[in-house]
Scaffold this motif. Structure first.
Motif, PDB file in Angstrom:
ATOM      1  N   THR A  46       0.833  -1.213   0.000  1.00 16.92           N
ATOM      2  CA  THR A  46       0.000   0.000   0.000  1.00 16.92           C
ATOM      3  C   THR A  46       0.865   1.259   0.000  1.00 16.92           C
ATOM      4  N   GLY A 371      -5.002   3.719  -0.370  1.00 20.54           N
ATOM      5  CA  GLY A 371      -3.627   4.202  -0.604  1.00 20.54           C
ATOM      6  C   GLY A 371      -3.746   5.638  -1.069  1.00 20.54           C
ATOM      7  N   GLU A 396      -8.993   9.606   3.707  1.00 24.99           N
ATOM      8  CA  GLU A 396      -9.136   8.167   3.885  1.00 24.99           C
ATOM      9  C   GLU A 396      -9.569   7.870   5.312  1.00 24.99           C
ATOM     10  N   SER A 398      -8.451   5.895   7.220  1.00 23.99           N
ATOM     11  CA  SER A 398      -7.296   5.593   8.067  1.00 23.99           C
ATOM     12  C   SER A 398      -6.626   6.866   8.598  1.00 23.99           C
ATOM     13  N   LYS A 410      -0.994  12.629   2.030  1.00 25.87           N
ATOM     14  CA  LYS A 410      -1.779  13.190   3.124  1.00 25.87           C
ATOM     15  C   LYS A 410      -0.887  14.013   4.044  1.00 25.87           C
ATOM     16  N   ARG A 528     -10.384  -6.918   2.731  1.00 32.04           N
ATOM     17  CA  ARG A 528      -9.109  -6.821   2.002  1.00 32.04           C
ATOM     18  C   ARG A 528      -7.945  -7.141   2.936  1.00 32.04           C
ATOM     19  N   SER A 530      -4.425  -6.136   4.477  1.00 34.52           N
ATOM     20  CA  SER A 530      -3.674  -4.885   4.635  1.00 34.52           C
ATOM     21  C   SER A 530      -2.435  -4.952   3.750  1.00 34.52           C
ATOM     22  N   GLY A 531      -2.035  -3.805   3.261  1.00 32.50           N
ATOM     23  CA  GLY A 531      -0.807  -3.763   2.469  1.00 32.50           C
ATOM     24  C   GLY A 531       0.351  -3.178   3.252  1.00 32.50           C
ATOM     25  N   THR A 532       0.138  -2.878   4.530  1.00 31.45           N
ATOM     26  CA  THR A 532       1.219  -2.311   5.332  1.00 31.45           C
ATOM     27  C   THR A 532       1.555  -3.160   6.555  1.00 31.45           C
ATOM     28  N   LYS A 537      -8.354  -7.206   6.897  1.00 29.86           N
ATOM     29  CA  LYS A 537      -9.243  -6.197   7.445  1.00 29.86           C
ATOM     30  C   LYS A 537     -10.658  -6.389   6.912  1.00 29.86           C
TER      31      LYS A 537
HETATM   32  O1  LIG Z   1      -4.860  -0.863   5.086  1.00 25.83           O
HETATM   33  P1  LIG Z   1      -3.387  -0.808   4.820  1.00 25.83           P
HETATM   34  O2  LIG Z   1      -3.020  -1.376   3.495  1.00 25.83           O
HETATM   35  O3  LIG Z   1      -2.606  -1.369   5.968  1.00 25.83           O
HETATM   36  O4  LIG Z   1      -3.002   0.716   4.776  1.00 25.83           O
HETATM   37  C1  LIG Z   1      -3.185   1.602   5.850  1.00 25.83           C
HETATM   38  C2  LIG Z   1      -2.883   2.998   5.343  1.00 25.83           C
HETATM   39  O5  LIG Z   1      -1.510   3.047   5.029  1.00 25.83           O
HETATM   40  C3  LIG Z   1      -1.015   4.231   4.438  1.00 25.83           C
HETATM   41  O6  LIG Z   1      -1.113   5.266   5.349  1.00 25.83           O
HETATM   42  C4  LIG Z   1      -1.790   4.562   3.182  1.00 25.83           C
HETATM   43  O7  LIG Z   1      -1.452   5.800   2.611  1.00 25.83           O
HETATM   44  C5  LIG Z   1      -3.238   4.573   3.481  1.00 25.83           C
HETATM   45  O8  LIG Z   1      -3.916   4.727   2.281  1.00 25.83           O
HETATM   46  C6  LIG Z   1      -3.684   3.286   4.108  1.00 25.83           C
HETATM   47  O9  LIG Z   1      -5.045   3.350   4.425  1.00 25.83           O
END
Ligand SMILES: O=P(O)(O)OC[C@H]1O[C@H](O)[C@H](O)[C@@H](O)[C@@H]1O
Length: 569
Positions: A46, A371, A396, A398, A410, A528, A530-532, A537
């Motif tokens: 992400t 993202g 977002e 988040s 952001k 989905r 998470s990509g971080t 989630k």
């Molecule tokens: O939901 P995730 O893939 O863990 O990402 C959590 C957050 O990470 C970063 O801050 C991205 O810029 C956001 O867009 C995202 O919502």
């Protein structure tokens, strides 16, 4: 290459110190640890490349960081873009070190590098890329993740985090590069020669002025008493400078004022969680501020809580998004400064309530994948048509927000300023952000939202999360809490199936591993990985004209949907 082959290669070739060699040796008979470190290679997610710091191809370390920057340099030098790169970093362990390694890797290939001389927020890097006319940029940070993580976010020439296409090209370059190419010159050598330079202090000032230029209030917010925490990260200086200039009376949470890679007193500095503000609450109980505000370690996201009877009400990312959207559109409309055909953007997992607020001002909300880079992408598309002034706000759930186009990520500094101005205006009217939010709910319907997540442990996290999504696709629930699923959107297959009419419609957004179940007008369930973080989630929204009914439905949905979460948590 298999995990064992990668491990073997590092044992034979990695120029490690004694501690590094000992860590490698210890892994020999520890399959779990070895798989975690060598089971894969770090991938773009992400927000760029993110991982636990340690030894191996699947960890952030000198070798993987250098290789990433070398790949970025190989990509940049193959393009017609300006051969300049700006680099920023946060308060994490090794962030400064990795920033220097990146600078060297780029300078070696003839790219001129600008580095912040001290830690700086992510949005300031985005700003620097644009101001200094760079072809790319880097932020060394793992944003909200716990202290064991770090990451490399890569930016394009527009100051936006690289979207899928350029990221794939950079990644292809990274994959061609061997891990252990030694550097011939040091960071200091390049500084002395001029291939690397520190970013001039004037740029900080220009950034402050630019952010202040986004202000909507016309009077000082000096009636507001704020308790602020930078959560041991980069926000302390910029947020206090900007809030100071608009008159806010700021007190800072002492234990979290100074940069600290261990994030003591806030071990998981994620503004989405109530726990991020626990230390602030302790102090606020004594000092009774009007508002509590925290910025995450790289100061691109913000957490806000309002003291209410008996405690504190932390606003969710969606709630602050709705409040800021309404404030921006309302103030601009009143002042006659709203551009023709304004553009507001949110991610697909953020609240649909924002669409209703926007519509009440005649504004159509655009939706993009999760993202912030996709929100930045919308601004770029406008810019290419010389219409960037149509962009009014992006957010977002988040907790990430942006007003203005000076940065393409952001910005918690601008979000803090706007939040304080709104809170100060409300205070003058005898109310506060929490009550104002409830007034919005009464007007647009109660949209109660919650994110269920499940942390996946161990080296099989990726497989478990892939398995979870595959299983959900195979056995899609037909109803949730007795409410029929009316449509299913699969962003992977890029199709929406209307289950009521039996029709199908193509999805225009890029492919992504996301499933959306629509429960008529009653709510949504979005799934989905998470990509971080190693998590899956489930985003829930329950809608009703009655608050208690919406909350009850949300609780029921949470109880039912948590049964679907993978079990290794
Ligand atoms: O939901 P995730 O893939 O863990 O990402 C959590 C957050 O990470 C970063 O801050 C991205 O810029 C956001 O867009 C995202 O919502």
């Amino acid at each position: 290459m298999t995990e064992l082959e990668r491990y073997q290669q590092w044992c034979e070739r990695a120029p490690l110190n004694e501690a590094g060699r000992a860590a490698l040796a210890a892994m020999q008979n520890d399959e779990t640890e070895r798989k975690g470190c060598f089971g894969a290679e770090l991938q773009f997610g992400t927000a760029g490349i993110r991982g636990i710091m340690g030894i191996g191809t699947n960890r952030l370390n000198d070798f993987t960081v250098r290789r990433t920057a070398q790949g970025l340099a190989a990509w940049l030098t193959s393009t017609e873009l300006p051969q300049r790169c700006a680099i920023g970093y946060d308060s994490r362990h090794n962030s400064r070190r990795y920033a220097e390694l990146c600078a060297v890797a780029l300078a070696e290939r003839g790219v001129h590098v600008y580095v912040y001389h001290e830690l700086a927020p992510t949005p300031m890097l985005s700003f620097a890329v644009r101001q200094l006319g760079c072809g790319c940029g880097i932020v060394v940070s793992a944003s909200h993740n716990a202290g064991i993580y770090n990451g490399i976010k890569c930016y394009g020439p527009d100051g936006c985090q690289m979207t899928d296409e350029p990221a794939a090209r950079v990644f292809a370059e990274i994959e061609k590069i061997p891990y252990f190419l030694p550097a011939e010159k040091s960071f200091e050598d390049f500084l002395a020669e001029g291939g690397v330079e520190f970013i001039a202090p004037e740029l900080w000032e220009r950034y402050y002025e630019t952010v202040l230029g986004e202000r909507l209030a016309t009077v000082p917010s000096d009636n507001l008493n704020l308790l602020y925490t930078p959560l041991c990260g980069t926000g302390n200086k910029p947020v206090r400078t900007v809030l100071g200039r608009i008159g806010v009376n700021v007190a800072v949470v002492p234990a979290q004022e100074k940069p600290d890679g261990d994030f003591k007193t806030c071990e998981y500095p994620n503004p989405e969680t109530d726990a991020a503000l626990n230390e602030s609450y302790k102090i606020a109980r004594e000092t009774h501020p009007d508002l509590i505000l925290g910025t995450d370690p790289d100061c691109d996201r913000v957490a806000v809580a309002v003291p209410v009877e008996g405690g504190f009400r932390k606003l969710s990312g969606n709630e602050l998004g709705c409040l800021l959207l309404d404030y921006i559109l309302g103030t601009m409309q009143k002042a006659g400064t709203l551009p023709a055909d304004p553009v507001a953007v949110r991610s697909i997992v953020s609240t649909p309530m924002a669409d209703k607020i926007a519509a009440s001002y005649g504004v159509k909300m655009r939706r993009v994948l999760t993202g912030f880079k996709y929100i930045g992408g919308e601004i770029l598309a406008l810019e290419q048509k010389h219409e960037e002034n149509r962009f009014v706000f992006g957010f977002e759930e988040s907790c990430g927000y942006l007003k203005g186009t000076y940065a393409r990520d952001k910005d918690a500094v601008v979000a803090s300023m706007l939040t304080c101005d709104l809170a100060a205006a409300l205070k003058r009217e005898g109310t506060n952000l929490a009550e104002h939010m409830d007034a919005l709910y009464s007007r647009f319907g109660w949209h109660e939202a919650r994110v269920l997540s499940c942390e996946l442990q161990g080296p099989d996290a990726m497989e478990i999360s892939a398995g979870f999504m595959a299983q959900m696709r195979r056995e899609l629930p037909k109803a949730v809490c007795g409410i029929a699923v009316t449509s299913v959107t699969d962003y992977q297959a890029r199709v929406t199936r209307d289950l009521v009419h039996g029709t199908e419609e193509a999805v225009t957004l890029p492919k992504s591993n996301v499933l959306v179940l629509q429960l008529g007008e009653k709510g949504t369930v979005i799934l989905r990985p998470s990509g971080t973080e190693p998590k899956v989630k489930i985003y829930l929204t329950a809608v009703d004209t009655d608050r208690a009914a919406a909350m009850k439905l949300l609780d029921d949905m949470a109880a039912e949907m948590s049964g679907y979460l993978p079990k290794n948590a």
